[in-house]
Enzyme design. Structure first.
Site, mmCIF file in Angstrom:
data_model
loop_
_atom_site.group_PDB
_atom_site.id
_atom_site.type_symbol
_atom_site.label_atom_id
_atom_site.label_comp_id
_atom_site.label_asym_id
_atom_site.label_seq_id
_atom_site.Cartn_x
_atom_site.Cartn_y
_atom_site.Cartn_z
ATOM 1 N N HIS A 59 0.840 -1.203 0.000
ATOM 2 C CA HIS A 59 0.000 0.000 0.000
ATOM 3 C C HIS A 59 0.875 1.253 0.000
ATOM 4 C CE1 HIS A 59 -3.806 -2.049 0.362
ATOM 5 N NE2 HIS A 59 -3.369 -2.744 1.397
ATOM 6 N N GLU A 79 -6.463 -12.230 6.159
ATOM 7 C CA GLU A 79 -7.208 -11.005 5.887
ATOM 8 C C GLU A 79 -8.601 -11.240 5.310
ATOM 9 O OE1 GLU A 79 -4.397 -7.676 4.554
ATOM 10 O OE2 GLU A 79 -3.580 -9.437 3.510
ATOM 11 N N ASP A 99 -8.678 -5.267 6.553
ATOM 12 C CA ASP A 99 -9.185 -6.071 5.438
ATOM 13 C C ASP A 99 -10.094 -7.196 5.921
ATOM 14 O OD1 ASP A 99 -8.237 -4.743 3.240
ATOM 15 O OD2 ASP A 99 -6.407 -5.914 3.056
#
EC number: 4.1.3.17
Length: 270
Positions: A49, A156, A182
């Site tokens: 990310h 996740e 997530d």
């Protein structure tokens, strides 16, 4: 033989907590000194990310090695074996694999990080984790596999929770790291970390880790003292991503600007 300590492995061996700072915005390696000053034990260098480059990750990781903060790097999802090997050769002491859903995913992660016969990592001589020393190849493989290539798999999604026991059973996996943001989103309860369903999911991961002798970690519960305490004391989580550099800058900026804005301009200058 290894030039630098794997703080996570050493702390875990005595039941202590390893605290990591996430780095996804700041490219200057001096951020590592700030992390050390604050009392962090490890770095969570984020290539999933962020727009950090491989060179950025290596520079920050090597600064971490020299400062005594163990560098772990989260790689992009399904980035390939070649990219993971570059990250390890650049100074990471462990790889964080996002979106691990099955035992097969976990075995592939181990295969990527370990030298033969335990995996398929390609050999290279002067490893940063060994201080760039010229080292016999068999020693590189033995030491790196044992203490300098931690395998962290991220849980996740709801289907990953169902497979947590099988994932934890995979030899070579060191940490099951729950990505709380997530996971809660995938469960349809985004950010509702107090939900009984969410807590039950974390308990399932904790039980799987305990059964198979693996560490449990948590990411995404930033500044949530109540849940962090529950996770550490009740779930035996020993690896915590405490906060991200971007969040710290955002929160600090708002606090600073807010403090000045609160000053009342109710007096005219003399």
């Amino acid at each position: 033989m290894v030039a630098y300590e794997n703080v996570l492995a050493n702390k875990a061996s005595s039941g202590r907590l390893c605290k990591a700072l996430g780095i996804r915005l700041v490219t200057n390696p001096l951020v590592v000194q700030l992390a050390k000053n604050a009392g962090f034990d490890a770095l969570f260098i984020d290539l999933e990310h962020s727009t950090l480059s491989l060179a950025d990750a290596s520079a920050i990781a090597c600064a971490g090695l020299l400062s005594g903060l163990t560098p772990f790097v989260r790689v992009p999802y399904q980035c390939g074996m070649g990219f993971v090997q570059q990250v390890l050769d650049g100074g990471a002491m462990g790889i964080i694999f996002p979106h691990v859903h099955t035992a097969a995913d976990a075995r592939a992660a181990v295969d990527t990080c370990k030298f033969p016969p335990h995996g398929r990592r390609s050999m290279w001589g002067q490893q940063p984790v060994l201080g760039l020393r010229v080292t016999p190849l068999h020693k590189i493989a033995e030491v790196c596999d044992r203490v300098a290539s931690s395998v962290v798999v991220m849980i996740e999604a709801a289907d990953s929770i169902e497979q947590a026991d099988a994932i934890a059973a995979v030899e070579g996996v060191d940490v099951l790291l729950v990505g709380c943001i997530d996971l809660s989103t995938d469960m349809g309860i985004a950010g509702n970390f107090e939900s009984k369903r969410f807590r039950a999911a974390l308990e399932a991961v904790s039980a799987a880790c305990h059964r198979h002798g693996k560490l449990m970690g948590l990411a995404g519960l930033y500044n949530n003292r109540k849940l962090q305490e529950w996770a550490v004391h009740s779930l035996r989580a020993r690896f915590i991503l405490c906060q991200q550099d971007s969040n710290l800058l955002a929160l600090g900026a708002m606090e600073c600007a807010g403090a000045v804005a609160s000053i009342q301009l109710d007096r005219c200058p003399d």
